[in-house]
Design an enzyme around this catalytic site. Structure first.
Site, PDB file in Angstrom:
ATOM      1  N   MET A  30      38.844  98.824  14.002  1.00  0.00           N
ATOM      2  CA  MET A  30      38.423 100.032  14.725  1.00  0.00           C
ATOM      3  C   MET A  30      36.466 100.345  14.309  1.00  0.00           C
ATOM      4  O   MET A  30      36.019 101.137  14.635  1.00  0.00           O
ATOM      5  CB  MET A  30      38.990 101.249  13.150  1.00  0.00           C
ATOM      6  CG  MET A  30      39.926 101.089  13.823  1.00  0.00           C
ATOM      7  SD  MET A  30      40.592 103.202  13.346  1.00  0.00           S
ATOM      8  CE  MET A  30      40.046 103.520  11.813  1.00  0.00           C
ATOM      9  N   GLY A  31      35.585  98.562  14.515  1.00  0.00           N
ATOM     10  CA  GLY A  31      34.643  98.651  14.099  1.00  0.00           C
ATOM     11  C   GLY A  31      34.156  99.438  13.081  1.00  0.00           C
ATOM     12  O   GLY A  31      34.617  98.527  11.768  1.00  0.00           O
ATOM     13  N   LEU A  33      32.237  96.599  11.462  1.00  0.00           N
ATOM     14  CA  LEU A  33      32.345  95.112  10.790  1.00  0.00           C
ATOM     15  C   LEU A  33      31.631  95.237   9.327  1.00  0.00           C
ATOM     16  O   LEU A  33      31.031  95.542   9.565  1.00  0.00           O
ATOM     17  CB  LEU A  33      32.182  94.223  12.205  1.00  0.00           C
ATOM     18  CG  LEU A  33      33.512  94.327  13.223  1.00  0.00           C
ATOM     19  CD1 LEU A  33      32.872  93.192  14.033  1.00  0.00           C
ATOM     20  CD2 LEU A  33      34.458  94.901  12.979  1.00  0.00           C
ATOM     21  N   GLU A  35      32.585  92.671   5.459  1.00  0.00           N
ATOM     22  CA  GLU A  35      32.881  91.055   5.515  1.00  0.00           C
ATOM     23  C   GLU A  35      34.248  90.806   5.339  1.00  0.00           C
ATOM     24  O   GLU A  35      35.343  90.003   5.573  1.00  0.00           O
ATOM     25  CB  GLU A  35      32.262  90.382   3.964  1.00  0.00           C
ATOM     26  CG  GLU A  35      31.258  89.664   4.131  1.00  0.00           C
ATOM     27  CD  GLU A  35      30.644  88.654   5.410  1.00  0.00           C
ATOM     28  OE1 GLU A  35      32.188  88.140   4.718  1.00  0.00           O
ATOM     29  OE2 GLU A  35      30.233  88.619   5.789  1.00  0.00           O
ATOM     30  N   HIS A  37      36.313  92.509   7.508  1.00  0.00           N
ATOM     31  CA  HIS A  37      37.189  92.490   8.589  1.00  0.00           C
ATOM     32  C   HIS A  37      36.949  90.626   9.686  1.00  0.00           C
ATOM     33  O   HIS A  37      37.661  90.186  10.386  1.00  0.00           O
ATOM     34  CB  HIS A  37      36.058  93.159   9.673  1.00  0.00           C
ATOM     35  CG  HIS A  37      36.231  94.598   9.903  1.00  0.00           C
ATOM     36  ND1 HIS A  37      35.819  95.462   9.077  1.00  0.00           N
ATOM     37  CD2 HIS A  37      37.035  95.008  10.143  1.00  0.00           C
ATOM     38  CE1 HIS A  37      35.830  96.804   9.411  1.00  0.00           C
ATOM     39  NE2 HIS A  37      37.312  96.288   9.713  1.00  0.00           N
ATOM     40  N   GLN A  61      45.852 107.671  15.471  1.00  0.00           N
ATOM     41  CA  GLN A  61      45.905 107.117  13.589  1.00  0.00           C
ATOM     42  C   GLN A  61      45.312 108.194  12.812  1.00  0.00           C
ATOM     43  O   GLN A  61      45.619 108.098  12.097  1.00  0.00           O
ATOM     44  CB  GLN A  61      45.991 105.935  13.661  1.00  0.00           C
ATOM     45  CG  GLN A  61      44.578 106.283  13.700  1.00  0.00           C
ATOM     46  CD  GLN A  61      44.184 103.845  13.397  1.00  0.00           C
ATOM     47  OE1 GLN A  61      44.956 103.381  14.297  1.00  0.00           O
ATOM     48  NE2 GLN A  61      43.840 103.333  12.440  1.00  0.00           N
ATOM     49  N   MET A 184      36.240  96.043   0.537  1.00  0.00           N
ATOM     50  CA  MET A 184      35.248  96.599   1.323  1.00  0.00           C
ATOM     51  C   MET A 184      35.627  97.265   2.144  1.00  0.00           C
ATOM     52  O   MET A 184      37.370  97.333   2.492  1.00  0.00           O
ATOM     53  CB  MET A 184      35.182  94.905   1.818  1.00  0.00           C
ATOM     54  CG  MET A 184      33.586  94.458   1.121  1.00  0.00           C
ATOM     55  SD  MET A 184      33.287  93.010   2.601  1.00  0.00           S
ATOM     56  CE  MET A 184      32.486  92.879   1.038  1.00  0.00           C
TER      57      MET A 184
HETATM   58  P1  AMP Z   1      40.104  98.338  10.397  1.00  0.00           P
HETATM   59  O1  AMP Z   1      39.133  98.587  10.996  1.00  0.00           O
HETATM   60  O2  AMP Z   1      39.798  99.947   9.044  1.00  0.00           O
HETATM   61  O3  AMP Z   1      41.392  99.525  10.694  1.00  0.00           O
HETATM   62  O4  AMP Z   1      40.281  97.509   9.758  1.00  0.00           O
HETATM   63  C1  AMP Z   1      41.366  96.612  10.303  1.00  0.00           C
HETATM   64  C2  AMP Z   1      41.838  95.215   9.842  1.00  0.00           C
HETATM   65  O5  AMP Z   1      40.552  94.899   8.925  1.00  0.00           O
HETATM   66  C3  AMP Z   1      42.898  95.488   9.480  1.00  0.00           C
HETATM   67  O6  AMP Z   1      44.050  95.082   9.614  1.00  0.00           O
HETATM   68  C4  AMP Z   1      42.562  95.823   7.637  1.00  0.00           C
HETATM   69  O7  AMP Z   1      43.422  95.673   6.974  1.00  0.00           O
HETATM   70  C5  AMP Z   1      41.196  94.683   7.406  1.00  0.00           C
HETATM   71  N1  AMP Z   1      40.765  94.973   7.081  1.00  0.00           N
HETATM   72  C6  AMP Z   1      39.984  95.868   6.058  1.00  0.00           C
HETATM   73  N2  AMP Z   1      38.986  95.957   4.903  1.00  0.00           N
HETATM   74  C7  AMP Z   1      39.555  94.285   4.352  1.00  0.00           C
HETATM   75  C8  AMP Z   1      38.960  94.239   3.232  1.00  0.00           C
HETATM   76  N3  AMP Z   1      38.527  94.801   2.500  1.00  0.00           N
HETATM   77  N4  AMP Z   1      39.253  92.438   3.754  1.00  0.00           N
HETATM   78  C9  AMP Z   1      40.492  91.511   4.320  1.00  0.00           C
HETATM   79  N5  AMP Z   1      40.667  92.320   5.461  1.00  0.00           N
HETATM   80  C10 AMP Z   1      40.418  94.138   5.801  1.00  0.00           C
END
Ligand code: AMP
Length: 280
Positions: A30-31, A33, A35, A37, A61, A184
């Site tokens: 979802m942007g 970004l 570490e 991501h 969502q 993170m």
């Molecule tokens: P989001 O942008 O929050 O929808 O996350 C996108 C992807 O990044 C999802 O698969 C999350 O589980 C993953 N993600 C978010 N935070 C972390 C993190 N701290 N460590 C590893 N993966 C992450």
């Protein structure tokens, strides 16, 4: 790195790559970004072939009282970060291209979406499953990479992929943390300095659970009590849930004798934070 905004153009690109026998790995985000991501992007790159990262803050969502409108966004910064990772395509569709007017089709994964976040965010996983299957249909990846920070989300997507016979490998990557242990998250940007300190109670509580199990405790109730106690010590924190469950089907685990997942959700001020630990 190519920027693609239109679903038809994304699909045409992927179809051409597939005709050349190239494998495609997708990282949906979802942007805003960080570490975490980028660790998924690097894992996708290691798969060889082409790497596509999608940025789409998915309104479906978020609940009506949730933070969709204030969710942090910084497209230029994200663009710069991804350029350094040498990806092939940044897919950035508009809301109206993903959900044109008249849109009315949803994917529902049933039991797995009831516990943990599903209890407190009705409709959340329906929105997640729907957008992910739509991304899969447009990007046509061979592999999709997700983070275990959102453990329930990974299980929901794995279930959906199996149930709908999608031919996509789901890869799950470990949670990336700040040096002091905070997982993170794009939402960490909401925290004041004081709240940022308070947010450490999540990791502390999860490590307390792990330590208890190491010392031989196997009662889920006692482990849960210890987690709840740790959170209640932090005045800025309010517990939403702490659950000990089966790591596969997420059903409540009365005893921790095999592997178990501790799922935790805590509000720190107006920020909702989740984290988890797998006890093995
Ligand atoms: P989001 O942008 O929050 O929808 O996350 C996108 C992807 O990044 C999802 O698969 C999350 O589980 C993953 N993600 C978010 N935070 C972390 C993190 N701290 N460590 C590893 N993966 C992450």
């Amino acid at each position: 790195m190519r920027l693609i905004e239109k679903p038809e153009e994304m699909r045409a690109w992927s179809t051409a790559e597939r005709l050349e026998n190239r494998r495609i790995a997708l990282v949906p985000t979802m942007g805003f970004l960080h570490e975490g991501h980028l660790s998924l992007v690097r894992e996708a790159r290691r798969k060889g072939g082409r790497t596509v990262v999608s940025i789409f803050a998915n309104p479906k969502q978020f609940g009506p009282t949730e933070d969709f409108s204030s969710y942090p966004r910084d497209f230029d910064r994200d663009w710069g970060l991804l350029q350094k990772e040498n990806i092939d395509v940044l897919y950035h569709p508009s809301e109206s291209d993903v959900y044109p007017s008249g849109y009315q089709t949803y994917v529902t994964v049933e039991e797995l979406t009831r516990p943990l976040c599903g209890t407190y965010r009705p409709g959340h996983f329906r929105g997640v499953a729907t957008v992910v299957v739509k991304l899969f249909n447009v990007v046509q990846p061979h592999v999709a990479v997700f983070g275990l920070k959102d453990y329930q989300q990974v299980q929901v997507i794995r279930r959906m992929v199996a149930d709908l016979n999608l031919d996509i490998d789901i890869v799950a990557c470990p949670t990336v943390r700040e040096e002091d242990g905070l997982a993170m998250s794009s939402r960490n940007a909401y925290l004041s300095a004081e709240e940022r300190q308070a947010a450490l109670c999540l990791r502390r509580a999860l490590l307390t659970a792990q330590e208890l199990v190491r010392r031989g405790e196997n009662s889920a109730e006692r482990i849960r009590e210890a987690v709840v106690r740790e959170i209640s010590r932090e005045p800025l924190a309010r517990l939403e849930y702490a659950e000990i469950c089966d790591p596969d089907d997420l059903s409540p685990a009365p005893k921790v004798d095999g592997a178990a997942l501790v799922g935790l959700c805590v509000w720190v001020g107006k920020t909702r934070l989740i984290d988890n630990i797998l006890l093995v």
